[in-house]
Write a protein that holds these residues in place. Sequence first.
Motif, PDB file in Angstrom:
ATOM      1  N   PRO A 288       0.807  -1.225   0.000  1.00 50.51           N
ATOM      2  CA  PRO A 288       0.000   0.000   0.000  1.00 50.51           C
ATOM      3  C   PRO A 288       0.841   1.276   0.000  1.00 50.51           C
ATOM      4  O   PRO A 288       0.528   2.242  -0.699  1.00 50.51           O
ATOM      5  N   THR A 289       1.916   1.270   0.765  1.00 51.14           N
ATOM      6  CA  THR A 289       2.788   2.448   0.830  1.00 51.14           C
ATOM      7  C   THR A 289       3.478   2.702  -0.509  1.00 51.14           C
ATOM      8  O   THR A 289       3.558   3.848  -0.970  1.00 51.14           O
ATOM      9  N   LEU A 290       3.970   1.642  -1.157  1.00 52.14           N
ATOM     10  CA  LEU A 290       4.660   1.809  -2.431  1.00 52.14           C
ATOM     11  C   LEU A 290       3.710   2.291  -3.520  1.00 52.14           C
ATOM     12  O   LEU A 290       4.090   3.100  -4.371  1.00 52.14           O
ATOM     13  N   VAL A 291       2.485   1.800  -3.504  1.00 52.35           N
ATOM     14  CA  VAL A 291       1.496   2.285  -4.470  1.00 52.35           C
ATOM     15  C   VAL A 291       1.196   3.759  -4.221  1.00 52.35           C
ATOM     16  O   VAL A 291       1.097   4.566  -5.152  1.00 52.35           O
ATOM     17  N   ARG A 292       1.073   4.118  -2.965  1.00 51.96           N
ATOM     18  CA  ARG A 292       0.805   5.527  -2.631  1.00 51.96           C
ATOM     19  C   ARG A 292       1.996   6.400  -3.021  1.00 51.96           C
ATOM     20  O   ARG A 292       1.808   7.505  -3.573  1.00 51.96           O
ATOM     21  N   GLU A 293       3.208   5.932  -2.774  1.00 52.14           N
ATOM     22  CA  GLU A 293       4.391   6.705  -3.133  1.00 52.14           C
ATOM     23  C   GLU A 293       4.552   6.851  -4.646  1.00 52.14           C
ATOM     24  O   GLU A 293       5.214   7.767  -5.120  1.00 52.14           O
ATOM     25  N   ALA A 294       3.938   5.927  -5.405  1.00 48.83           N
ATOM     26  CA  ALA A 294       4.002   6.007  -6.864  1.00 48.83           C
ATOM     27  C   ALA A 294       3.071   7.072  -7.424  1.00 48.83           C
ATOM     28  O   ALA A 294       3.013   7.269  -8.637  1.00 48.83           O
ATOM     29  N   GLY A 295       2.326   7.740  -6.550  1.00 51.72           N
ATOM     30  CA  GLY A 295       1.477   8.830  -6.986  1.00 51.72           C
ATOM     31  C   GLY A 295       0.013   8.500  -7.078  1.00 51.72           C
ATOM     32  O   GLY A 295      -0.798   9.358  -7.451  1.00 51.72           O
ATOM     33  N   LEU A 296      -0.372   7.275  -6.733  1.00 42.38           N
ATOM     34  CA  LEU A 296      -1.784   6.907  -6.763  1.00 42.38           C
ATOM     35  C   LEU A 296      -2.440   7.291  -5.441  1.00 42.38           C
ATOM     36  O   LEU A 296      -1.773   7.572  -4.452  1.00 42.38           O
ATOM     37  N   SER A 297      -3.761   7.265  -5.410  1.00 44.91           N
ATOM     38  CA  SER A 297      -4.497   7.717  -4.232  1.00 44.91           C
ATOM     39  C   SER A 297      -4.384   6.716  -3.092  1.00 44.91           C
ATOM     40  O   SER A 297      -4.050   5.541  -3.294  1.00 44.91           O
ATOM     41  N   THR A 298      -4.707   7.196  -1.886  1.00 48.88           N
ATOM     42  CA  THR A 298      -4.711   6.303  -0.719  1.00 48.88           C
ATOM     43  C   THR A 298      -5.704   5.177  -0.910  1.00 48.88           C
ATOM     44  O   THR A 298      -5.434   4.011  -0.560  1.00 48.88           O
ATOM     45  N   ALA A 299      -6.881   5.485  -1.458  1.00 51.73           N
ATOM     46  CA  ALA A 299      -7.890   4.443  -1.679  1.00 51.73           C
ATOM     47  C   ALA A 299      -7.373   3.385  -2.646  1.00 51.73           C
ATOM     48  O   ALA A 299      -7.567   2.178  -2.433  1.00 51.73           O
ATOM     49  N   THR A 300      -6.679   3.806  -3.705  1.00 56.53           N
ATOM     50  CA  THR A 300      -6.110   2.840  -4.658  1.00 56.53           C
ATOM     51  C   THR A 300      -5.052   1.976  -3.983  1.00 56.53           C
ATOM     52  O   THR A 300      -4.977   0.763  -4.210  1.00 56.53           O
ATOM     53  N   ALA A 301      -4.228   2.602  -3.135  1.00 54.35           N
ATOM     54  CA  ALA A 301      -3.206   1.850  -2.418  1.00 54.35           C
ATOM     55  C   ALA A 301      -3.833   0.783  -1.530  1.00 54.35           C
ATOM     56  O   ALA A 301      -3.359  -0.354  -1.456  1.00 54.35           O
ATOM     57  N   VAL A 302      -4.927   1.160  -0.856  1.00 48.63           N
ATOM     58  CA  VAL A 302      -5.613   0.203   0.012  1.00 48.63           C
ATOM     59  C   VAL A 302      -6.204  -0.930  -0.807  1.00 48.63           C
ATOM     60  O   VAL A 302      -6.105  -2.114  -0.441  1.00 48.63           O
ATOM     61  N   TRP A 303      -6.793  -0.616  -1.940  1.00 45.29           N
ATOM     62  CA  TRP A 303      -7.408  -1.672  -2.750  1.00 45.29           C
ATOM     63  C   TRP A 303      -6.361  -2.578  -3.382  1.00 45.29           C
ATOM     64  O   TRP A 303      -6.613  -3.767  -3.602  1.00 45.29           O
ATOM     65  N   ALA A 304      -5.179  -2.059  -3.654  1.00 43.55           N
ATOM     66  CA  ALA A 304      -4.097  -2.928  -4.147  1.00 43.55           C
ATOM     67  C   ALA A 304      -3.728  -3.962  -3.076  1.00 43.55           C
ATOM     68  O   ALA A 304      -3.552  -5.154  -3.371  1.00 43.55           O
ATOM     69  N   GLY A 305      -3.599  -3.495  -1.826  1.00 49.13           N
ATOM     70  CA  GLY A 305      -3.336  -4.430  -0.742  1.00 49.13           C
ATOM     71  C   GLY A 305      -4.473  -5.411  -0.540  1.00 49.13           C
ATOM     72  O   GLY A 305      -4.263  -6.598  -0.272  1.00 49.13           O
ATOM     73  N   THR A 306      -5.713  -4.919  -0.699  1.00 48.51           N
ATOM     74  CA  THR A 306      -6.879  -5.782  -0.525  1.00 48.51           C
ATOM     75  C   THR A 306      -6.944  -6.836  -1.631  1.00 48.51           C
ATOM     76  O   THR A 306      -7.395  -7.966  -1.388  1.00 48.51           O
ATOM     77  N   ALA A 307      -6.491  -6.500  -2.841  1.00 52.15           N
ATOM     78  CA  ALA A 307      -6.481  -7.483  -3.930  1.00 52.15           C
ATOM     79  C   ALA A 307      -5.601  -8.675  -3.575  1.00 52.15           C
ATOM     80  O   ALA A 307      -5.925  -9.825  -3.905  1.00 52.15           O
ATOM     81  N   VAL A 308      -4.471  -8.426  -2.890  1.00 48.66           N
ATOM     82  CA  VAL A 308      -3.618  -9.527  -2.440  1.00 48.66           C
ATOM     83  C   VAL A 308      -4.398 -10.447  -1.496  1.00 48.66           C
ATOM     84  O   VAL A 308      -4.357 -11.683  -1.622  1.00 48.66           O
ATOM     85  N   GLN A 309      -5.122  -9.842  -0.560  1.00 49.93           N
ATOM     86  CA  GLN A 309      -5.854 -10.646   0.417  1.00 49.93           C
ATOM     87  C   GLN A 309      -7.038 -11.374  -0.216  1.00 49.93           C
ATOM     88  O   GLN A 309      -7.350 -12.508   0.151  1.00 49.93           O
ATOM     89  N   LEU A 310      -7.711 -10.725  -1.183  1.00 50.15           N
ATOM     90  CA  LEU A 310      -8.793 -11.411  -1.888  1.00 50.15           C
ATOM     91  C   LEU A 310      -8.257 -12.619  -2.654  1.00 50.15           C
ATOM     92  O   LEU A 310      -8.889 -13.679  -2.682  1.00 50.15           O
ATOM     93  N   GLY A 311      -7.083 -12.453  -3.264  1.00 56.99           N
ATOM     94  CA  GLY A 311      -6.469 -13.590  -3.928  1.00 56.99           C
ATOM     95  C   GLY A 311      -6.180 -14.721  -2.960  1.00 56.99           C
ATOM     96  O   GLY A 311      -6.424 -15.895  -3.254  1.00 56.99           O
TER      97      GLY A 311
END
Length: 462
Positions: A288-311
């Motif tokens: 989530p932190t790396l996605v946020r640091e890449a310039g994406l929103s906090t919500a996108t960062a959270v959903w990227a982490g959530t995609a790992v858990q859904l998998g």
Amino acid sequence: MTALPDGATGSRSVNVTDLVDAGRLGRFHLGAFAVLGGCLVMDGFDLQAMGYAAPALARDWGLPIARLGPVFGAGLLGLFLGSILAGMAADRIGRRPVLIGATAAFGVFTLATAAAGSMPALLAARFLAGLGLGAIMPNATALVGEYAPRRNRVATMMIVTNGFMVGAVAAGALSAWLVPAYGWRAPFWIGGAIPLVLLPPMARWLPESLQLLAVSGRRPAELARWLRRAAPGAPEGPGVRYTVREAPRRGFVLLELLRGGRATATVLLWLANFANMIVIYAVASWLPTLVREAGLSTATAVWAGTAVQLGGLVGTVVLGLVLQRLGFVPVLASCFATAAACLLVLGRPGLPLAALLAVAFAVGWAVQGGQPGLNALAATFYPTDLRSTGIGAGLGVGRLGGFLGPLVAGAILAGGGGAQAVFQAAAVPAVVSALVMLALRRAAPGVGAAPPPRGGDVRRGC
């Protein structure tokens, strides 16, 4: 086999493992498994909560994000010690008291995390919460395996331990709303309340291991009480003696994992846990932190982490059904090799959002779904009075990898490396996990190839 006469004494020996294997899952089992699944929800929730809270915590306290590596590490160090110590304690005094005490401790110290006002207080709270949480997975996995019939034991363990993934997904969904609205402390207020709410149901429905009570030869009345609920109609009364096909062990229990022909498989299981948890915790803590640091929103960062858990959630259920048929080694080796390939893709710069979420889902399927498979393999490999110790030791060594993984990722970032370098580094232990599973087949051919055979004829009981 249910009951055998014991010579001229007129007593009957009732093998409790045979009763469990011949039985069906009923209301008692579903209630016990629901409580155990609830315990595992806490584990998954806590794994993700700090990863989602970290960016907001760093902003609130004015810290560079790399300074949070010790915070992740403190909780994981507690998990490492808790997994090993609680596993040994449970194999001696019982799974039920250890699980209840650990749940209470975890709840209290997670609330202390939410209330922390300084870095030393936060580090202490995370360490002590991890110490309690470390007891959950090994004992919950062992209990599920000990109450599930043999014909569907692996699938049942995988499905119930999927509570871990449910908690991780819930942490992502709640954090996406809670952290922006209420700050980084909010997930920990909820994460600390959940275990305290679980204590009354645990006191009522959480059983003790029938096999552990039988092999220890202690507390026959307690064994009979739980057996009446788990297997109504089982023989009971004067002259009935409950047994298992195992002899009790003496001495330092941790060393017993390396005796009796178990040494090679034990070391390889430890190495697989270590390598896989490096990946799990590095990705969960930093994605989530790396996605946020890449310039994406906090919500996108959270959903990227959530995609790992859904998998991981979906993968655990599917793998549970496949493992029952094909065996542990080929399935898990394929999972970990797939994870390595996906991690190399995950680190590529400029990855479209849809591809990012899809690859994150695949990583979760492989490593988060594969970890319960390693736990189930340990649960089927070790005998009753080493089962929690065996699972806990594997998880403890794995948590050490989890402790190191976020720290190494933080060091890579602090040294100027970016997301691509972090995920390329994470692919290395994924390859190691796959190779270890193949080595397990060569070094210990009887381990993990198929559902385990029944044990020998040694009886022990009360």
